[in-house]
Scaffold this active site. Sequence first.
Site, PDB file in Angstrom:
ATOM      1  N   ASP A   1      51.295  35.983  41.198  1.00  0.00           N
ATOM      2  CA  ASP A   1      51.846  34.664  41.525  1.00  0.00           C
ATOM      3  C   ASP A   1      52.422  34.030  40.251  1.00  0.00           C
ATOM      4  OD1 ASP A   1      48.436  33.662  41.615  1.00  0.00           O
ATOM      5  OD2 ASP A   1      49.850  32.939  40.116  1.00  0.00           O
TER       6      ASP A   1
ATOM      7  N   HIS B   1      50.439  43.129  36.203  1.00  0.00           N
ATOM      8  CA  HIS B   1      50.629  43.835  37.482  1.00  0.00           C
ATOM      9  C   HIS B   1      51.904  43.435  38.189  1.00  0.00           C
ATOM     10  CE1 HIS B   1      46.008  44.534  37.593  1.00  0.00           C
ATOM     11  NE2 HIS B   1      46.625  45.319  36.727  1.00  0.00           N
TER      12      HIS B   1
HETATM   13  N1  APR Z   1      37.093  30.366  40.509  1.00  0.00           N
HETATM   14  C1  APR Z   1      36.873  31.377  39.628  1.00  0.00           C
HETATM   15  N2  APR Z   1      36.637  32.662  40.013  1.00  0.00           N
HETATM   16  C2  APR Z   1      36.605  32.904  41.338  1.00  0.00           C
HETATM   17  C3  APR Z   1      36.818  31.898  42.316  1.00  0.00           C
HETATM   18  C4  APR Z   1      37.078  30.584  41.851  1.00  0.00           C
HETATM   19  N3  APR Z   1      37.284  29.567  42.705  1.00  0.00           N
HETATM   20  N4  APR Z   1      36.731  32.491  43.550  1.00  0.00           N
HETATM   21  C5  APR Z   1      36.469  33.805  43.333  1.00  0.00           C
HETATM   22  N5  APR Z   1      36.384  34.046  42.015  1.00  0.00           N
HETATM   23  C6  APR Z   1      36.128  35.311  41.322  1.00  0.00           C
HETATM   24  C7  APR Z   1      35.300  36.317  42.096  1.00  0.00           C
HETATM   25  O1  APR Z   1      33.922  36.068  41.915  1.00  0.00           O
HETATM   26  C8  APR Z   1      35.747  37.629  41.441  1.00  0.00           C
HETATM   27  O2  APR Z   1      34.980  37.902  40.280  1.00  0.00           O
HETATM   28  O3  APR Z   1      37.377  35.933  41.113  1.00  0.00           O
HETATM   29  C9  APR Z   1      37.193  37.356  41.040  1.00  0.00           C
HETATM   30  C10 APR Z   1      38.202  38.001  41.965  1.00  0.00           C
HETATM   31  O4  APR Z   1      38.056  39.397  41.823  1.00  0.00           O
HETATM   32  P1  APR Z   1      39.125  40.336  42.559  1.00  0.00           P
HETATM   33  O5  APR Z   1      39.318  39.852  43.954  1.00  0.00           O
HETATM   34  O6  APR Z   1      38.691  41.746  42.301  1.00  0.00           O
HETATM   35  O7  APR Z   1      40.494  40.034  41.797  1.00  0.00           O
HETATM   36  P2  APR Z   1      40.992  40.629  40.424  1.00  0.00           P
HETATM   37  O8  APR Z   1      39.868  40.819  39.477  1.00  0.00           O
HETATM   38  O9  APR Z   1      42.123  39.767  40.005  1.00  0.00           O
HETATM   39  O10 APR Z   1      41.571  42.065  40.876  1.00  0.00           O
HETATM   40  C11 APR Z   1      42.223  42.826  39.876  1.00  0.00           C
HETATM   41  O11 APR Z   1      42.931  44.393  41.568  1.00  0.00           O
HETATM   42  O12 APR Z   1      43.743  44.721  43.656  1.00  0.00           O
HETATM   43  C12 APR Z   1      44.078  44.713  42.335  1.00  0.00           C
HETATM   44  O13 APR Z   1      46.193  44.344  41.425  1.00  0.00           O
HETATM   45  C13 APR Z   1      45.132  43.694  42.051  1.00  0.00           C
HETATM   46  O14 APR Z   1      45.369  42.290  40.125  1.00  0.00           O
HETATM   47  C14 APR Z   1      44.453  42.737  41.105  1.00  0.00           C
HETATM   48  C15 APR Z   1      43.360  43.592  40.486  1.00  0.00           C
END
Ligand code: APR
Length: 229
Positions: A89, A104
């Site tokens: 985003d 990414h």
């Molecule tokens: N504030 C802070 N952290 C949060 C919140 C919030 N309101 N809500 C959720 N989280 C945390 C979760 O606890 C988790 O640790 O955000 C994290 C999200 O983890 P993922 O869903 O795995 O996302 P991300 O780490 O960005 O994934 C990495 O995986 O699928 C691929 O390319 C995609 O860039 C992505 C990569």
Amino acid sequence: MKKLVVLTGAGISAESGIRTFRDSDGLWHDYDIMEVASPEGWRRDPKLVLNFYNERRRGLYEAKPNAAHLTLAEADEEFDVHIITQNIDDLHERAGSTKVLHLHGELKKARSTADPSLIYDIEGTELNWGDKCELGSQLRPHIVWFGEAVPAMSEAAEIAHSADVFAVVGSSLVVYPAAALVQFVPSSTPVFVVDPKEVAVPSWREITFIRDKATRGVPKMLEAIRNLS
Ligand code: APR
């Protein structure tokens, strides 16, 4: 001015209404990664892939930067803030952050399937089958899919290595090589993690864990950084 390097993940955009991937209501519970976010999926059914990202792009147009994005952008005044984001985003940019490195890719960009150096802004929310680059080849999302290289990784590692303070906000740190960035941070550099849940960080590192959601945790983190000796 301290160099503050912040690795962000989907969690920082959660409070803007953008779904994370691995939370209980995460995207990967509804979609098969290999179908919508891999080169194999693109070869098998490119229209399915295009629709997946068109849906996410429509959601992005409704989303706004939240207080976490805005606080990090305002922090530019007191720290040399470099954001390395796994997010596709543009909420960091819309919040006003100027040094943002996308590991990414970017949802609002498309690139040629014939020449990856040909990258275009997507006007509006749709990228469809039949949308061609200047060479006449199909355009694809400018996104790093699973199994593809992360071209910005070496630049990101250099930035992480030069940090005076390093932070991870809203990432589960389970996707490599992004999750490995912490390893490039000098051992003497303070590391902060802002997340409401436990995150898989290297056990050998001393981490200041701020167990909160980003809109509350980022201001708390900045306050703690100001109080560092
Ligand atoms: N504030 C802070 N952290 C949060 C919140 C919030 N309101 N809500 C959720 N989280 C945390 C979760 O606890 C988790 O640790 O955000 C994290 C999200 O983890 P993922 O869903 O795995 O996302 P991300 O780490 O960005 O994934 C990495 O995986 O699928 C691929 O390319 C995609 O860039 C992505 C990569």
